[in-house]
Design a protein around this motif. Sequence first.
Motif, short mmCIF file in Angstrom:
data_model
loop_
_atom_site.label_atom_id
_atom_site.label_comp_id
_atom_site.label_asym_id
_atom_site.label_seq_id
_atom_site.Cartn_x
_atom_site.Cartn_y
_atom_site.Cartn_z
N PRO A 2 0.82 -1.21 0.00
CA PRO A 2 0.00 0.00 0.00
C PRO A 2 0.85 1.26 0.00
O PRO A 2 1.98 1.27 0.49
CB PRO A 2 -0.80 -0.12 1.30
CG PRO A 2 0.02 -1.01 2.17
CD PRO A 2 0.74 -1.96 1.24
N ASN A 3 0.29 2.32 -0.58
CA ASN A 3 1.01 3.59 -0.64
C ASN A 3 1.02 4.27 0.72
O ASN A 3 0.05 4.26 1.44
CB ASN A 3 0.37 4.52 -1.66
CG ASN A 3 0.66 4.07 -3.08
OD1 ASN A 3 1.62 3.38 -3.33
ND2 ASN A 3 -0.18 4.48 -3.99
N SER A 4 2.15 4.85 1.04
CA SER A 4 2.33 5.64 2.25
C SER A 4 2.90 6.97 1.80
O SER A 4 3.74 7.01 0.91
CB SER A 4 3.29 4.92 3.20
OG SER A 4 3.55 5.69 4.34
N PRO A 5 2.49 8.08 2.39
CA PRO A 5 2.98 9.37 1.92
C PRO A 5 4.46 9.57 2.19
O PRO A 5 4.98 9.17 3.23
CB PRO A 5 2.14 10.39 2.70
CG PRO A 5 1.67 9.66 3.90
CD PRO A 5 1.55 8.21 3.51
N TRP A 6 5.15 10.16 1.23
CA TRP A 6 6.55 10.52 1.39
C TRP A 6 6.64 11.80 2.19
O TRP A 6 5.81 12.69 2.04
CB TRP A 6 7.21 10.73 0.02
CG TRP A 6 7.39 9.46 -0.75
CD1 TRP A 6 6.55 8.97 -1.72
CD2 TRP A 6 8.44 8.52 -0.64
NE1 TRP A 6 7.04 7.78 -2.21
CE2 TRP A 6 8.21 7.48 -1.56
CE3 TRP A 6 9.58 8.45 0.16
CZ2 TRP A 6 9.05 6.40 -1.71
CZ3 TRP A 6 10.44 7.37 0.00
CH2 TRP A 6 10.17 6.35 -0.92
N ARG A 22 9.84 7.56 4.00
CA ARG A 22 8.56 7.04 4.49
C ARG A 22 8.78 5.69 5.15
O ARG A 22 9.78 5.01 4.89
CB ARG A 22 7.54 6.92 3.36
CG ARG A 22 7.82 5.80 2.37
CD ARG A 22 6.75 5.74 1.32
NE ARG A 22 7.04 4.72 0.31
CZ ARG A 22 6.24 4.45 -0.70
NH1 ARG A 22 5.10 5.13 -0.85
NH2 ARG A 22 6.55 3.53 -1.57
N ILE A 24 7.03 2.03 5.58
CA ILE A 24 6.00 1.22 4.94
C ILE A 24 6.30 -0.26 5.19
O ILE A 24 7.44 -0.70 4.98
CB ILE A 24 5.90 1.55 3.43
CG1 ILE A 24 4.72 0.87 2.80
CG2 ILE A 24 7.17 1.27 2.70
CD1 ILE A 24 4.34 1.42 1.44
N GLU A 29 12.01 3.68 3.75
CA GLU A 29 12.42 3.90 2.37
C GLU A 29 12.86 5.35 2.21
O GLU A 29 12.25 6.26 2.77
CB GLU A 29 11.27 3.62 1.40
CG GLU A 29 10.84 2.18 1.39
CD GLU A 29 9.79 1.87 0.35
OE1 GLU A 29 9.73 0.73 -0.09
OE2 GLU A 29 9.01 2.78 -0.02
N ASP A 37 12.20 6.85 -8.83
CA ASP A 37 12.19 5.41 -9.07
C ASP A 37 13.33 4.69 -8.35
O ASP A 37 13.32 3.47 -8.25
CB ASP A 37 12.30 5.12 -10.56
CG ASP A 37 11.05 5.56 -11.32
OD1 ASP A 37 9.98 5.67 -10.69
OD2 ASP A 37 11.16 5.79 -12.53
N ARG A 41 16.13 1.04 0.75
CA ARG A 41 15.35 0.50 1.86
C ARG A 41 16.29 0.09 2.99
O ARG A 41 17.36 -0.46 2.75
CB ARG A 41 14.54 -0.71 1.39
CG ARG A 41 13.44 -0.31 0.42
CD ARG A 41 12.70 -1.53 -0.13
NE ARG A 41 11.64 -1.11 -1.03
CZ ARG A 41 11.80 -0.89 -2.33
NH1 ARG A 41 12.99 -1.06 -2.88
NH2 ARG A 41 10.80 -0.49 -3.07
#
Length: 67
Positions: A2-6, A22, A24, A29, A37, A41
């Motif tokens: 799922p997307n998590s805000p940067w 972020r 996640i 990350e 891109d 991590r």
Amino acid sequence: MPNSPWQKSSYSGANSECVEVRAIAGVIELRESDEGDVIVRTTAPNFAALLQGAKAGEFDCLATSRA
């Protein structure tokens, strides 16, 4: 995944070139905003050690070097 805000540092100001971070799925990350891109991590403990070293000035010599 799922997307998590940067998040970017408030030190970045209006400049669009910054490092973003972020958390996640239990992983930290990091990416440069202008190369979204490419993602590095790491674990939360390793990221905490990096931040501690940065706050202590351990990497200041890298900020002024011309690689």
